[in-house]
Design a protein around this motif. Sequence first.
Motif, PDB file in Angstrom:
ATOM      1  N   PHE A  20      32.757 -83.518  -5.045  1.00 13.11           N
ATOM      2  CA  PHE A  20      32.657 -83.078  -6.437  1.00 13.11           C
ATOM      3  C   PHE A  20      31.583 -83.888  -7.171  1.00 13.11           C
ATOM      4  N   ALA A  21      31.592 -85.217  -6.983  1.00 10.89           N
ATOM      5  CA  ALA A  21      30.580 -86.060  -7.622  1.00 10.89           C
ATOM      6  C   ALA A  21      29.188 -85.716  -7.110  1.00 10.89           C
TER       7      ALA A  21
ATOM      8  N   ALA B 127      28.122 -82.764  -6.038  1.00 14.65           N
ATOM      9  CA  ALA B 127      27.703 -81.502  -6.643  1.00 14.65           C
ATOM     10  C   ALA B 127      27.283 -81.698  -8.094  1.00 14.65           C
ATOM     11  N   MET B 128      27.989 -82.573  -8.821  1.00 15.54           N
ATOM     12  CA  MET B 128      27.669 -82.811 -10.226  1.00 15.54           C
ATOM     13  C   MET B 128      26.326 -83.525 -10.403  1.00 15.54           C
ATOM     14  N   THR B 129      25.871 -84.245  -9.386  1.00 17.51           N
ATOM     15  CA  THR B 129      24.597 -84.976  -9.480  1.00 17.51           C
ATOM     16  C   THR B 129      23.469 -84.268  -8.735  1.00 17.51           C
TER      17      THR B 129
END
Length: 408
Positions: free
Chosen positions: A194-195, A197-199
Amino acid sequence: MSDASSPWTQAVAPTSVPATAPPQGPAAAPGSAWSPDLTPSQPVYDGRLGELYAIYLRHLAMMLVTLGWSRFWGRTRIRRYVWNHLSVLGDRFEYRGRGIELMIGFLLALLLVAAWSGLMYLVWLYVFHEKPFATFGLFDLFSLSVVLIGFPLAYVGHYAGLRYKLSRTRWRGIRCGMAGSAWGYGAIATFLQFANAMTGYLLTPVVSVNLARPRIVNTRVGTQGFTFAGRAGDIYGRYLGYYFLNIVAWIAAAVATFMAIGGTIETLGFSSDDFLKLFAHPSLHTVVVVLLIAFAAYLVFGLLILPLRCWWQAYLLRYLVTHSRADNVLFATAISTWQMWGFLVLNYLIVLLTLGLGWPWVMHRTMKLIAGQLWIYGAPQGSEIRQPTDRGPGYGEGLLDMFDVSGV
């Protein structure tokens, strides 16, 4: 098995260093300094594609007769053949899994899915008895819940399945295994992905190293564990080069695709207005045009992006292997970008062109690649390795293993 009769205590006969040893060698491995008396060796896979296909075709025939219920025993026979034809330091692996274990895991998975469906029905009945949206139904609620829990459970299931297969694997009479929590691995993997994908996927080296570490350090051969000395910082420079080259390749592929589409349209005598009209009133002709455009774009993107991906994947594999060790046993590989490209592309074409019937060929090629590209330096000290007390999960690769309660 007593220490006196254990084959672990047998001395490894010295051999000459092969001329084809990988250039980076064990000197790149972490930990203690390189000792020149470590003897290099490679795994040996002597399975035959014809024999593997005979097992696989029998498996398919039994699947048709039993309406799919024989697949657990067929999968077990295939694994037993592959394991028994792979040897390390002159000794073959053994697979001790049973089809009934896989079937029990599958039946328990069905029960858990049924229980989850019942829970979603109760939630719908007592929580959403007044529909918040006109088009939102019970099936939509169930589908949404599966999406939300399916992503983390995919990682949980991967770890639990690997643990089951290792627990049913023996080498020199010693059981293998895997420690750690599948739930913990799933939580870490979900957070990291998730982290990432967010970056914009700039954390890929962090994800790769931190997901490889628990799989490596929790693996056991008897009481012998593995260590991993990899760090995300070591591979960030190479990844940033791949990341920005990847962006350039995507832009180049998009420009090439639009130029090809524009040239094709003009050749066929279409103007841009005519092309837009096709989509204003969709027809079978429009669908065919869209499919052709999508296929052409897929080919262009694939040809430009895949070599870069193989370059990164080959580098990452080399890094993970050379930074792993088992006490005094070191590992190395010299797999190249070209070898990775040929492996991935040909495997994809085999599965695609044979409509899935080429799967045994893909497995055979995978084992050949492992045996041909992995180097092992040294041998385990058998006098220090004991049989593990933990026999692993009781059932195989169902949702029960995913939930980490297979011992109950």
